[in-house]
Structure formats: C-alpha cells, structure tokens
Design a protein around this motif. Sequence first.
Motif, PDB file in Angstrom:
ATOM      1  N   CYS A 139      94.197  48.694  13.068  1.00  0.00           N
ATOM      2  CA  CYS A 139      95.592  49.070  13.297  1.00  0.00           C
ATOM      3  C   CYS A 139      96.224  49.671  12.044  1.00  0.00           C
ATOM      4  O   CYS A 139      96.965  50.659  12.119  1.00  0.00           O
ATOM      5  N   ARG A 140      95.946  49.074  10.901  1.00  0.00           N
ATOM      6  CA  ARG A 140      96.510  49.608   9.653  1.00  0.00           C
ATOM      7  C   ARG A 140      95.972  51.006   9.360  1.00  0.00           C
ATOM      8  O   ARG A 140      96.711  51.875   8.884  1.00  0.00           O
ATOM      9  N   HIS A 141      94.687  51.217   9.646  1.00  0.00           N
ATOM     10  CA  HIS A 141      94.101  52.536   9.450  1.00  0.00           C
ATOM     11  C   HIS A 141      94.779  53.570  10.337  1.00  0.00           C
ATOM     12  O   HIS A 141      95.111  54.680   9.898  1.00  0.00           O
ATOM     13  N   LEU A 142      95.012  53.212  11.601  1.00  0.00           N
ATOM     14  CA  LEU A 142      95.684  54.129  12.521  1.00  0.00           C
ATOM     15  C   LEU A 142      97.072  54.485  12.006  1.00  0.00           C
ATOM     16  O   LEU A 142      97.473  55.663  12.025  1.00  0.00           O
ATOM     17  N   GLN A 143      97.804  53.500  11.531  1.00  0.00           N
ATOM     18  CA  GLN A 143      99.144  53.770  11.021  1.00  0.00           C
ATOM     19  C   GLN A 143      99.109  54.681   9.796  1.00  0.00           C
ATOM     20  O   GLN A 143      99.976  55.549   9.631  1.00  0.00           O
ATOM     21  N   ARG A 144      98.102  54.508   8.946  1.00  0.00           N
ATOM     22  CA  ARG A 144      97.987  55.387   7.769  1.00  0.00           C
ATOM     23  C   ARG A 144      97.745  56.826   8.198  1.00  0.00           C
ATOM     24  O   ARG A 144      98.324  57.764   7.628  1.00  0.00           O
ATOM     25  N   VAL A 145      96.897  57.018   9.206  1.00  0.00           N
ATOM     26  CA  VAL A 145      96.623  58.379   9.681  1.00  0.00           C
ATOM     27  C   VAL A 145      97.887  58.986  10.282  1.00  0.00           C
ATOM     28  O   VAL A 145      98.197  60.165  10.048  1.00  0.00           O
ATOM     29  N   PHE A 146      98.630  58.194  11.058  1.00  0.00           N
ATOM     30  CA  PHE A 146      99.905  58.683  11.594  1.00  0.00           C
ATOM     31  C   PHE A 146     100.806  59.173  10.455  1.00  0.00           C
ATOM     32  O   PHE A 146     101.391  60.265  10.532  1.00  0.00           O
TER      33      PHE A 146
END
Length: 508
Positions: A139-146
Amino acid sequence: MPSRLVLGAGSIAMALVDAISEGTDPLAVVTDDEHRAETLRADGIAVTVGDLTDRSLLDDLDVRPETVVVATSDPAVNAAAAETARAVFGDAFVLGYAGRGATDAQLDTLSAAADKVLDPASVLTDRFSEVLDDEGSRCRHLQRVFRDIDGHLAIVTHDNPDPDAIASAVALGTLAERAGCSVSLCYYGDISHQENRAFVNLLEYDLVNLDADDPDALDEYDGFALVDHSRPGVNDQLPEDLSVDIVVDHHPPRLPVEARYVDLRSAAGATSTLLVDYFRRLGVELEESIATGLLFGIRVDTKNFRREVSAADFEAAAHLVPHADMSVLQRIEDPSISNETLRTLGRAIDNREQEGSVLLSCVGELSDRDALAQAADRLLDLEGVQATMVYGVLDGTIYASARARGADIDLGEVLRDAFGQIGSAGGHADMAGAQIALGVLDSVDDRDESLHDIVRSVVSDRFLDAVQSRSHRLLTDVYSGSAYGSQRFAELEPDSEFKLVDDAAEEE
C-alpha cells in the motif's frame, strides 16, 4: 428491556456509547461517575450510578442484556466487573476492554470471564504489523507511485469492460485522487452488455471512451494504470510500448509484467477484492457507489461466489455489504435484454452441436460480442453439458466465449492450445475467450465451401482437438477432426492484424 449494557463511562466507553446509541436496541449504562451519568441521561440513555463490581447492584438492575461491554480505564476494575457480569448475566456475550497497563494476572482473569478481550497493546501491535507487513508495504508503495505522478493519470480497463474492471478503476481512481492525482477512468470499445450499461448509469460513473483512431487521445495523460488486465496492447488498444506506472489485476500472467507498481494476485476471484483490501488497509471510508460497484464486481467475476472464489472474496464482500446499496444492485441485475442478445441466444440454441459433454454453437454475424458470453453461460445449464463454446464474427474477427463446470478441464489452456497459433486466447479454468482475425482463413485457397463453413469447421475442430488432448472424460467418443481441422492449419503464421485478448481476461 435494554438488550445492551455498558459497564463504565471512561473515554473508551463514552465513544462506544456514542457509536451504538443510534441503534434500534435499547441501551443501559452503569458507571460510578455521577457527572458522566448526567451527561448520558441528557442524551436519553438509561444510567445507573454505583459500583460496577457489586453483584447486588447488577442483580437489582431491571436488565437482562444480550451483550455486556466492560470498558473502564482501570484494568483491575475491568477484570472484576467482567467476572461479576459473567456471574449475573451468564448467557450474555461479554466484551472486555483490558485497559492500559493490564498485568498478566488481570488479563487472565478478564479472558476467563469475557467472550472477547480487547487489549490496547495487542491492538496497536496488530495494527503496526498490518501496516509494516508485506501487504502494508504494498500500500505504501502504491501511494508513493501516485504521488510521483505529476499531473493527469489515466486508469485504463480492458476493452469492453465488465463490472469488475469498471468498479476497480473507479475505486483506484478514488485512492489516486486522495494522493493528489488528477484522474480519468478510460476504456476502449463499447459497454454493450445490458447489465454493464445499467451498472454504469445507475451508479453514475464518469468514464472516458478512448478513440483508437485518434493519435492524440493519450497526449493529455502523464501516467497510466491498468486494472483487470496487465499488459498494454493486450486486450486494450494502448500502444504495446507504452510505459505503465501501475498494474492491479487478479489474472495470472503468462509473460512478465512491467510497471513501476505491480499487484497481481491470482488467488483472488476478482480485481475488486484487491481494491477492497487497499481501502481497508489505508483506512479509507467506502462511499456507497464505490462499495456497490465493488460488490457487484466480485459477484459477477465469481459468478455469485461459485467460480474460482477465495476466502478473500468472501471477506471483501462482507466488508462491502454494510456500505452498499442493495436496492441498486437489484436494479442492475434485472435489466431489460436487447433484441440482438435475444437473437444471438436463439441462434446459439438452434445451431448447437454436441460431442460428448462438450457443446459448440456458431451464431454467425454479430453486432454485440457480449451476447456470446451470455449464450455460453445459458447453454452450460443444459443437461449432460460440461463445457460450452459459442462463437461468431464481428468486424472481420472471430470471437469465441467458452464456459465449463467441474474440474475436468482448464478452458484457458484449452483455448490457448487451440487458437494460440492463429489468434489469441486465454482465461480461467472455467471461463475463457479467444479472438482470431478472419484474414488467416482467407489464406486458404481452392476451397469449395463458404467462408462461414470453414469458420465453423476450423474453430470447432481445433477446439475439440484441444479438449481431447487435455481430457478424455468430456468427449465420450474419440473425436476425429474434419478436412479443415487443426492439422491443415497448424502451420499458419499469426496474422499481423490479430486483435489480441489478455491471456486471462474474458468479458462477462
């Protein structure tokens, strides 16, 4: 008579009372804090002031609760009050809050008396573990990409998207917007299935229909996310060399998937299940339209929890139900059927041919490819039929939709065996599809039969040959291909204009 009793009026108890006081079941509170008692009485809640651990006080209450919650700030009081509540209300469900700094002895006493114990230290540990484990890291990785996408994000479904793809795109778009992205929800092709049209219209989803013939259609986007499929140019009309930022899909890929962020969980029955997990882990509240869409997406892709369903799908659905509009779901599931779909179903029934427990039907020219999937599903209900394939021609391409029940065959692999060399195919064990450009059949010279007859012969024979090679149970008699069977076309080269379908995606 109150059916819920709260012992205590500390901050935890007051928050709980505030949360449940709007319910239909009566509520009573026992506390030793007169000031809190007055506050609660002002809100219309029945309150008794006294010692929570005094058995005679609880005995004298005009209460026989179904649920007792023990939630003071003192661990010693909680343990003693839980013991008293258990002695007085033996049949009640007792929920005990340990309180901060509870000793092992107090926790043991509370655990023995209560049906469920909430220990703040354990809750925090579990929450931190959830945030820091592999899924939390995802989830944290997804937020960073966003956050790294500077500008406009296009979230693209597969062509002619089904409810799972649409709902997943809407949900992912909501998360992206929370991270600061500007978002468009995009698709190529048509939303022609009557259920899918009702789905989009009733939930008022704002989707962008991309034009494959417009060379500038993608220029306004600064980032790309794929949902319910995993490769650009495969079952969508994006350029194959497009740089993709995000992929979220539940279909098993046959080739490596390249993107800055990839979440492929083939154990899940729907991509919507993955999106529910994101919302839950990120603590994002589910809006009604999103919850309704995700629930329908899971139900459709798992065929109402009867096809390739996992525990995660059930858990996701349970999480969604309180937030979803079930009346809207009912309206979506009972749309009117189009005349073309009815005609296709009729032709599929009239033209059906059966070999053992395998049924095939060629419906000829199509104007709505979604009708193939509906026909394949309907024909699977016939007695003695374990697998179906319905196919027809639309805009120079043969489209096939196949369904199966039981574990005797993997349809995705069967269709890849049958059509992978002259087109593209894939899907799940019990639901798959294929596309073949008609140009490959035009290369057959000196034929006496019509192109329509050759289409029937080639498609049916290749499919039956592939079934025979993988299962000796579905075909009761040894099947022998016709003159236009797979041997004659084994050496055909793939047509350069083939329209590819994602190896694991199939329209509903």
